[in-house]
Each structure stands twice: as C-alpha cells, then as structure tokens.
Design a protein around this motif. Sequence first.
Motif, PDB file in Angstrom:
ATOM      1  N   MET A   1       1.369  -1.078  -0.006  1.00 27.45           N
ATOM      2  CA  MET A   1      -0.040  -0.101   0.066  1.00 27.45           C
ATOM      3  C   MET A   1       1.299   1.732   0.043  1.00 27.45           C
ATOM      4  O   MET A   1       1.718   1.331   0.923  1.00 27.45           O
ATOM      5  CB  MET A   1      -0.636   0.186   1.256  1.00 27.45           C
ATOM      6  N   ARG A   2       0.334   2.122  -0.747  1.00 29.58           N
ATOM      7  CA  ARG A   2       1.546   3.240  -1.280  1.00 29.58           C
ATOM      8  C   ARG A   2       0.332   4.334  -0.458  1.00 29.58           C
ATOM      9  O   ARG A   2      -0.021   4.593  -1.188  1.00 29.58           O
ATOM     10  CB  ARG A   2       2.061   3.644  -2.870  1.00 29.58           C
ATOM     11  N   HIS A   3       0.738   5.097   0.625  1.00 28.30           N
ATOM     12  CA  HIS A   3       0.218   5.925   1.002  1.00 28.30           C
ATOM     13  C   HIS A   3      -0.007   7.119   0.034  1.00 28.30           C
ATOM     14  O   HIS A   3       1.541   7.109   0.403  1.00 28.30           O
ATOM     15  CB  HIS A   3       0.108   6.314   3.015  1.00 28.30           C
TER      16      HIS A   3
ATOM     17  N   GLN B   1     -13.843   4.329  -9.697  1.00 27.29           N
ATOM     18  CA  GLN B   1     -12.101   4.180  -9.421  1.00 27.29           C
ATOM     19  C   GLN B   1     -11.625   3.047 -10.498  1.00 27.29           C
ATOM     20  O   GLN B   1     -10.367   3.113 -11.137  1.00 27.29           O
ATOM     21  CB  GLN B   1     -12.231   3.688  -7.624  1.00 27.29           C
TER      22      GLN B   1
ATOM     23  N   LEU C   1      -8.721   3.128 -12.916  1.00 25.25           N
ATOM     24  CA  LEU C   1      -7.318   2.480 -13.820  1.00 25.25           C
ATOM     25  C   LEU C   1      -7.868   1.764 -14.592  1.00 25.25           C
ATOM     26  O   LEU C   1      -6.804   1.808 -15.306  1.00 25.25           O
ATOM     27  CB  LEU C   1      -7.929   1.360 -12.731  1.00 25.25           C
TER      28      LEU C   1
ATOM     29  N   VAL D   1      -6.508  -4.564  -8.057  1.00 27.02           N
ATOM     30  CA  VAL D   1      -5.936  -3.887  -8.053  1.00 27.02           C
ATOM     31  C   VAL D   1      -6.227  -2.506  -6.813  1.00 27.02           C
ATOM     32  O   VAL D   1      -5.387  -2.201  -5.850  1.00 27.02           O
ATOM     33  CB  VAL D   1      -5.114  -2.880  -8.148  1.00 27.02           C
ATOM     34  N   LEU D   2      -7.299  -2.379  -6.340  1.00 28.81           N
ATOM     35  CA  LEU D   2      -7.953  -1.682  -5.326  1.00 28.81           C
ATOM     36  C   LEU D   2      -7.745  -1.916  -4.379  1.00 28.81           C
ATOM     37  O   LEU D   2      -7.660  -0.947  -3.451  1.00 28.81           O
ATOM     38  CB  LEU D   2      -9.919  -1.804  -6.050  1.00 28.81           C
ATOM     39  N   PHE D   3      -7.497  -3.522  -3.701  1.00 31.81           N
ATOM     40  CA  PHE D   3      -7.074  -3.921  -2.252  1.00 31.81           C
ATOM     41  C   PHE D   3      -5.683  -3.278  -2.408  1.00 31.81           C
ATOM     42  O   PHE D   3      -5.503  -3.440  -1.836  1.00 31.81           O
ATOM     43  CB  PHE D   3      -7.303  -5.286  -2.236  1.00 31.81           C
ATOM     44  N   ALA D   4      -4.968  -3.339  -3.433  1.00 27.33           N
ATOM     45  CA  ALA D   4      -3.731  -2.688  -3.339  1.00 27.33           C
ATOM     46  C   ALA D   4      -2.919  -0.931  -2.627  1.00 27.33           C
ATOM     47  O   ALA D   4      -2.486  -1.112  -2.191  1.00 27.33           O
ATOM     48  CB  ALA D   4      -2.877  -2.986  -4.620  1.00 27.33           C
TER      49      ALA D   4
ATOM     50  N   GLY E   1      -6.149   0.930  -3.152  1.00 31.11           N
ATOM     51  CA  GLY E   1      -7.251   2.010  -3.165  1.00 31.11           C
ATOM     52  C   GLY E   1      -7.959   1.985  -1.867  1.00 31.11           C
ATOM     53  O   GLY E   1      -7.717   0.859  -1.234  1.00 31.11           O
ATOM     54  N   ALA E   2      -8.385   1.956  -1.540  1.00 33.38           N
ATOM     55  CA  ALA E   2      -9.734   2.130  -0.912  1.00 33.38           C
ATOM     56  C   ALA E   2      -9.813   1.640   0.634  1.00 33.38           C
ATOM     57  O   ALA E   2     -10.077   1.747   1.580  1.00 33.38           O
ATOM     58  CB  ALA E   2     -10.830   0.695  -0.906  1.00 33.38           C
ATOM     59  N   LEU E   3      -7.981   2.203   0.651  1.00 35.84           N
ATOM     60  CA  LEU E   3      -8.157   2.637   2.108  1.00 35.84           C
ATOM     61  C   LEU E   3      -8.759   3.278   3.111  1.00 35.84           C
ATOM     62  O   LEU E   3      -9.497   2.694   4.182  1.00 35.84           O
ATOM     63  CB  LEU E   3      -6.470   2.592   2.341  1.00 35.84           C
TER      64      LEU E   3
ATOM     65  N   LEU F   1      -8.582  -2.759   4.309  1.00 40.90           N
ATOM     66  CA  LEU F   1      -7.522  -3.266   4.568  1.00 40.90           C
ATOM     67  C   LEU F   1      -6.720  -2.916   6.045  1.00 40.90           C
ATOM     68  O   LEU F   1      -5.809  -3.229   5.964  1.00 40.90           O
ATOM     69  CB  LEU F   1      -6.361  -2.930   2.998  1.00 40.90           C
TER      70      LEU F   1
ATOM     71  N   VAL G   1      -4.108  -5.170   6.893  1.00 39.94           N
ATOM     72  CA  VAL G   1      -3.356  -5.272   7.031  1.00 39.94           C
ATOM     73  C   VAL G   1      -2.483  -3.476   7.379  1.00 39.94           C
ATOM     74  O   VAL G   1      -2.996  -2.539   6.612  1.00 39.94           O
ATOM     75  CB  VAL G   1      -2.986  -5.288   5.162  1.00 39.94           C
TER      76      VAL G   1
ATOM     77  N   GLN H   1       3.791  -2.303   5.712  1.00 43.76           N
ATOM     78  CA  GLN H   1       4.303  -1.052   4.298  1.00 43.76           C
ATOM     79  C   GLN H   1       5.031  -2.012   3.669  1.00 43.76           C
ATOM     80  O   GLN H   1       5.218  -2.332   2.896  1.00 43.76           O
ATOM     81  CB  GLN H   1       5.231  -0.276   4.818  1.00 43.76           C
TER      82      GLN H   1
ATOM     83  N   ALA I   1       2.933  -4.836   1.588  1.00 45.06           N
ATOM     84  CA  ALA I   1       2.087  -4.120   0.666  1.00 45.06           C
ATOM     85  C   ALA I   1       2.907  -4.065   0.146  1.00 45.06           C
ATOM     86  O   ALA I   1       2.554  -3.494  -1.318  1.00 45.06           O
ATOM     87  CB  ALA I   1       1.687  -2.771   1.491  1.00 45.06           C
TER      88      ALA I   1
ATOM     89  N   TYR J   1      -5.733  -9.623   2.415  1.00 44.45           N
ATOM     90  CA  TYR J   1      -5.015 -10.235   1.568  1.00 44.45           C
ATOM     91  C   TYR J   1      -3.781 -11.238   2.844  1.00 44.45           C
ATOM     92  O   TYR J   1      -3.879 -10.048   3.621  1.00 44.45           O
ATOM     93  CB  TYR J   1      -4.331  -9.796   0.460  1.00 44.45           C
TER      94      TYR J   1
END
Lengths: 200, 272
Positions: free
Chosen positions: A1-3, A68, A72, B142-145, B147-149, B154, B157, B160, B163, B239
């Motif tokens: 996850m990249r913030h 979204q 993408l 990829v939305l899980f990777a 987006g949508a935080l 997620l 998880v 970092q 991730a 995930y």
Amino acid sequence: MRHAGNVQDDSARGSSTPIGVAVEDLLGRIARGDRTAFADLYDATASRVLGLIRRVLVDPAQSEEVAQEVFLEVWQSAGRYEPNRGSATTWILTMAHRRAVDRIRSSQAGRDRDLRVGVRDFTAAIDDVAEQAEIRLENDRVRVAMQRLTELQRQAISLAYYEGLTQSEIAERLSIPLGTVKTRLRDGMIRLRDEMGVAS
Amino acid sequence: MSDCYDRSVTSGAYVLGALSPAEAAEFEAALAESEELRAEVTGLADTAALLGLAATPVAPPADLKQSLLAALDATPQVAPEAAPPAPARRTAADLAAHPAAEAASAAAPAGERSTRRAHLAPRRARRRRALVAVAAVAAAVVLFAGGALSAGILRAVSDQRTADQFAALNAAADVVRFSTPLPEGGSASVVASEELGMSAVVLNDAADLPEGKTFQLWYVGEDGPESAGTVEPAGSSVYRMLEGDYDGEPIAMTVEPDGGSAAPTTDPMVLS
C-alpha cells in the motif's frame, strides 16, 4: 500500500476544465506511463465521469467504486485508445457507462436501485444540469436536440442510457415488441446525432 | 436480408449499452464486417457520450484521486500491440522501485526456468496470454493494493513492506490471478508470479469462519502439501502474502484450527 498523503489534491472542488482535444494528448502520454498526465486527465474528467455513473447507479459509494475502476482501466488501457474510433471523451464516458450498467445488471445494486422512484423524466434531469452555468452550453445542445425527438424516442433512450435497461427490459416495461424498441433507439439516436451536429 | 436489417437497426441499442452480452457480441461480429456500420456506430457513440456529459457533474471526494494515484504502482499497463519482450528477470525491489508502466509490458518471454518444469511452459504461456484478458479483473484486485484504504477495507493489513510486496506482485510481468468462489459465499483469489517467486491470497466478501477456525494455504508440490500460511476473513476484503517460494505449483486452501495444522485436515479447495 502506498500512502500518497503528500499528493496535491484539488479534486474536492470538482473540475471546471472542459473536456476537449487535450484529452487525446493526455491519453497518449498516459499510455507511456506518465502519471502527471493521468492526474491532469483525472482533474479534467473526474466530475463528469462520476456524474454519469451517479446518474445511472444512484448509490454514492458504489458510484465512487465504479469511477475508480474506470480510471484504473484508463491507466491500464490508454495504449489501446484509437483516435479514429471516436474521441477520447467518448472512449472514457463509454467505459464509465458500461461499467455503471454492468454493476446494475450484476448485483444487488440493480435491485436496490429498482426500489427507488421508477422512471425518471428526462426533462427533469436536464433541468438539474441547467443549474450549472459552466456546462449550460452543452446542456442546451442536448436539450434542444432532445426536443426534436418524439416522446417515445426520448423515453426509450432515457430508459436505456440513464436507467441502464436492456432493450428486452424496455420492451417488457413498455409492453411493446423488441423490434419497436430497437427502431426507437436507433431513430432517436440518429436524430440526436444530426441535431447536435456530431461529426463522426 | 432481414438479418442485415436487424443488425444495423441494433446500432442505437448498442451505443446506449442496451444489449445483453450475447447480443453485443453478435452485433460486434457484424461490426467487424461492415465499414458502413462502423461509421454509423462511431457517430452514434459520440452522441451517446453527449448524453453522458448532460448528467450533472459530481465532484469526487478528495481521497478518490489519492487512492487512484497510489494504485497506479500496482496496475500494469497493457501495451497497444504485442509488447516487446521484457529484458530480464526483475526482482521485487526493482518492481517496487519502478513505475508499473515500465515493468508491465504484458508479454514476458517464455520463462527460462529449470527444465524440470519445462512441461509447464505451455500452461504458463497460456496464463500470460490470459493476462491481457484479465486486465479488468486486475483493476479490481488492484483496488485492494492501493485504493480504498479510506474505506477501511484493508484494516487487517498494516505492514508497509507487505503492501509493497503485494504491489510489486500485482505489477509483475508474469502475474497470474485465479478466483475461486467459496462455498459459504464470497471468493478466494490467488495472485502469483513465478518470476518473483511470490504469491498472495485475497479473500473477498468471505463469510466469517466458526470460532477457532482459520483458512490455511498450501503449496501442493511433488512432496505433498507445504503450508503457505493462514488467513482469516476480515471485512469485505483482506489479502495475505503467502509464505515460502512460489514456483508455479497449485495452491490449495483448507479450513484448519487456529494457528494452522502441519498437514491439511479438511477437504482442500484448489485455488490455482
């Protein structure tokens, strides 16, 4: 996850950038992995894309999810865009419409949506739009063109495009033969095209 | 003749999205054969887009753009035509450090893995060809990777590094994805790359397991199942990067007591 907490974001205020020729150029750069171009394209189109999806899907959260997905997909497949097959705006909005309609047809979203007030009158939708001065021009074109359609053509097009019904569902809803639905949709769209002077 | 008429008269319904998938496929076959029909459809599609522009614009929430930009790293771009071969095997670190665009030429050369696995090459080639077809699925995954935080999807998880690995995995040139419906609803998807030797499982809308139970993943190799870790349903999506080195072997999942078992004790679901 990249913030991406430090990403400059100005989408909250919406975008008044007109969608125009520049979108084609942006797509070309996006196809080569240009993130700045992607951010620019987002700023230029996001409120229109989300507006269309919301119009079809109604539910705000699901609409944002679909938006979204659309962006993408734009990022992923910008290299597939072929200018001779239509404008970039058409390409993006077609994608947005298809995904919104797919969502309705494949999920609870459609059933939820059916619970709300039934067929919306197209004219009412146009009036909403008219409040926004920045898009009045386009709106006027659509409004004027829609007035040249028969009531039945207007109804069929609205049920298909904004309500996401299939031609068979429209036939069922209106208790008319499928062939009549096809004819109304095609004749109506050709009339609209000619009225709005869309160059193909 | 009536068939011809029927096909052209469907153009309005087509551009308005009012065809079923089967009807649309049939119409597109007709499109491929007729220049005239293509020209009509192009004009009508632009007209339909104007209907789209007439919808009231809606300003997206600020975090939508942030989620999207964050998700780009993990979203492979498809090449316009046949992509040039990827130059060399990349490491996870390479992939994490470079934009997806650079790493994600859709077609990688047939792997030069050990000859022991040579018989799997056609299967892998098929998988790679399938990559383009699953691009849409990839977007969803990829939305899980990235987006949508903000939606808290997620919540399970937080690491970092994990991730980053998951993002690199999603961007791998040879990434494959398999989705399997779960008996109690929802689905389990495997995301895997032989080049990176990594795999992950994604649970979507999976029902909670009974108290004291967990899902356990297994690599099913020639020497029998080897544990690849455990995962529990959490929220609408969760995930887990799988433990151990992924080498293209099938991945299975069983229900086990908390903490996992040394060997499967329930009927395995084959996920890949």
